[in-house]
Write an enzyme that holds these catalytic residues in place. Structure first.
Site, PDB file in Angstrom:
ATOM      1  N   ASN A  10       0.822  -1.307  -0.051  1.00 47.71           N
ATOM      2  CA  ASN A  10       0.009  -0.166   0.129  1.00 47.71           C
ATOM      3  C   ASN A  10       0.906   1.321  -0.131  1.00 47.71           C
ATOM      4  O   ASN A  10       1.501   1.354   1.155  1.00 47.71           O
ATOM      5  CB  ASN A  10      -1.036  -0.130   1.320  1.00 47.71           C
ATOM      6  CG  ASN A  10      -1.406   1.246   1.676  1.00 47.71           C
ATOM      7  OD1 ASN A  10      -1.675   2.043   0.515  1.00 47.71           O
ATOM      8  ND2 ASN A  10      -2.047   1.345   2.620  1.00 47.71           N
ATOM      9  N   HIS A  93      -9.304   1.346   5.415  1.00 49.28           N
ATOM     10  CA  HIS A  93      -8.273   1.476   5.853  1.00 49.28           C
ATOM     11  C   HIS A  93      -8.228   2.327   7.106  1.00 49.28           C
ATOM     12  O   HIS A  93      -8.762   3.279   7.072  1.00 49.28           O
ATOM     13  CB  HIS A  93      -6.959   2.054   5.031  1.00 49.28           C
ATOM     14  CG  HIS A  93      -5.815   1.955   5.334  1.00 49.28           C
ATOM     15  ND1 HIS A  93      -5.276   2.832   6.173  1.00 49.28           N
ATOM     16  CD2 HIS A  93      -4.496   1.088   5.300  1.00 49.28           C
ATOM     17  CE1 HIS A  93      -3.783   2.545   6.658  1.00 49.28           C
ATOM     18  NE2 HIS A  93      -3.595   1.456   5.873  1.00 49.28           N
ATOM     19  N   GLU A  95      -6.531   4.646   8.142  1.00 45.56           N
ATOM     20  CA  GLU A  95      -6.449   6.189   7.907  1.00 45.56           C
ATOM     21  C   GLU A  95      -7.708   6.742   7.011  1.00 45.56           C
ATOM     22  O   GLU A  95      -7.704   7.882   7.350  1.00 45.56           O
ATOM     23  CB  GLU A  95      -4.884   6.192   6.853  1.00 45.56           C
ATOM     24  CG  GLU A  95      -3.907   6.035   7.812  1.00 45.56           C
ATOM     25  CD  GLU A  95      -2.405   5.569   7.035  1.00 45.56           C
ATOM     26  OE1 GLU A  95      -2.523   5.577   5.797  1.00 45.56           O
ATOM     27  OE2 GLU A  95      -1.640   4.951   7.760  1.00 45.56           O
ATOM     28  N   GLU A 164      -5.124  -5.041  10.688  1.00 48.55           N
ATOM     29  CA  GLU A 164      -4.155  -4.046  11.022  1.00 48.55           C
ATOM     30  C   GLU A 164      -4.324  -3.454  12.238  1.00 48.55           C
ATOM     31  O   GLU A 164      -5.169  -2.398  12.270  1.00 48.55           O
ATOM     32  CB  GLU A 164      -4.342  -3.147   9.935  1.00 48.55           C
ATOM     33  CG  GLU A 164      -3.900  -3.584   8.456  1.00 48.55           C
ATOM     34  CD  GLU A 164      -3.303  -2.615   7.408  1.00 48.55           C
ATOM     35  OE1 GLU A 164      -2.160  -2.668   6.921  1.00 48.55           O
ATOM     36  OE2 GLU A 164      -4.034  -1.634   7.290  1.00 48.55           O
ATOM     37  N   SER A 209       3.519  -2.512  10.558  1.00 47.09           N
ATOM     38  CA  SER A 209       5.013  -2.551  10.536  1.00 47.09           C
ATOM     39  C   SER A 209       5.823  -3.800  10.130  1.00 47.09           C
ATOM     40  O   SER A 209       6.634  -4.176  10.767  1.00 47.09           O
ATOM     41  CB  SER A 209       5.328  -2.076  12.128  1.00 47.09           C
ATOM     42  OG  SER A 209       5.079  -0.801  12.351  1.00 47.09           O
TER      43      SER A 209
HETATM   44  C1  PEP Z   1      -0.518   0.189   6.057  1.00 49.37           C
HETATM   45  O1  PEP Z   1      -0.648   1.276   6.153  1.00 49.37           O
HETATM   46  O2  PEP Z   1      -1.522  -0.734   5.529  1.00 49.37           O
HETATM   47  C2  PEP Z   1       0.442  -0.483   6.992  1.00 49.37           C
HETATM   48  C3  PEP Z   1       0.448  -1.697   7.215  1.00 49.37           C
HETATM   49  O3  PEP Z   1       1.537   0.623   7.005  1.00 49.37           O
HETATM   50  P1  PEP Z   1       3.252  -0.071   7.641  1.00 49.37           P
HETATM   51  O4  PEP Z   1       3.529  -1.277   7.037  1.00 49.37           O
HETATM   52  O5  PEP Z   1       4.081   1.038   7.089  1.00 49.37           O
HETATM   53  O6  PEP Z   1       2.877  -0.047   9.200  1.00 49.37           O
END
Ligand code: PEP
Length: 252
Positions: A10, A93, A95, A164, A209
């Site tokens: 992503n 998501h 965000e 997530e 992460s």
């Molecule tokens: C994401 O935004 O879907 C995500 C998993 O970000 P990151 O891997 O940077 O934590």
């Protein structure tokens, strides 16, 4: 596992045409690692170009509007994404939920519109840190999933769920492997209860992460079928480390 592991990058609001070189390199790597299904969700502006540059990987959007079209300045419909060459779209998501106030009902409407337009869906769920600290993580995620899943059992082969934890996204922090496994098992149960036998085959990705250094351990957790990767998907080199870990850990 029955299906190939699924590793999805992503790119969020990162990338101009200069980033297409990374997409090409990821595509070339995917050709050598066919045990893994690899996908990229670049910003809308790069969906068409990424589809043209990459021959093997799936290309998708990061969001879509629930309506087919209309007076929605700045929005993109699922049909537009499909027309640009997308095969899937990420919905829900954290965000988007935080920055745009998207509710579970909004996410469900987007997922249903995407499926109706012929796209597959990656549906994101995850608890906040306060919710985990209060021992409510499974309850919160279960409610999100129940309320955001599109209707009908036939959707099972169109949907992937991404777990997530909000507090793990972009922070370098992750739940323990046991916590990841427990949440994935709980999501699997809910999917099987809701979707019947189809729910047993829905892929459940971990996101938050993930990097080359921790990927193999995370892929060892119960019911983890791959990863949704933010920061580490922005360079072919770091993304490739995760794809290789998936090929080694999740193939059997
Ligand atoms: C994401 O935004 O879907 C995500 C998993 O970000 P990151 O891997 O940077 O934590």
């Amino acid at each position: 596992m029955a299906q190939r592991p699924y590793i999805v990058g992503n790119w969020k609001m990162h990338g101009t045409r200069a980033m297409l070189a990374e997409a090409r390199a990821i595509d070339r790597a995917a050709e050598r690692l066919i045990k893994v299904e690899v996908a990229l969700a670049p910003p809308f502006t790069l969906v068409h170009a990424t589809r043209n540059e990459a021959s093997l990987i799936a290309v998708g959007g990061q969001d879509c509007h629930p309506a087919d079209g209309g007076a929605h300045t700045g929005d993109i419909s699922a049909a537009m994404l499909k027309d640009a060459g997308a095969g899937f779209v990420i919905v829900g998501h954290s965000e988007r939920r935080a920055d745009h106030g998207e509710s579970n009902a909004d996410v469900k409407a987007k997922a249903e519109a995407a499926i109706a337009a012929g796209l597959n869906v990656i549906l994101c769920v995850g608890e906040s840190e306060a919710e985990r600290d209060a021992g409510k993580a499974e309850k919160v995620v279960g409610k999100q999933l129940k309320e955001s899943l599109p209707e009908g059992k036939a959707i099972a082969d169109k949907v992937t769920v991404a777990y997530e934890p909000v507090w793990a996204i972009g922070t370098g922090r992750t739940p323990t492997i046991e916590e990841i496994g427990e949440m994935h098992v709980s999501i699997r149960k809910l999917l099987a209860d809701t979707l019947g036998s189809g729910g047993k085959n829905v892929r459940i990705l971990y996101g938050g992460s993930v990097k080359a250094e921790n990927a193999a351990e995370i892929f060892g957790a119960k019911e983890v079928g791959g990863a949704l990767v933010g920061g580490a998907s922005l360079s072919a080199e770091s993304f490739l480390g995760i794809i290789i870990a998936a090929a080694e850990k999740l193939e059997s």
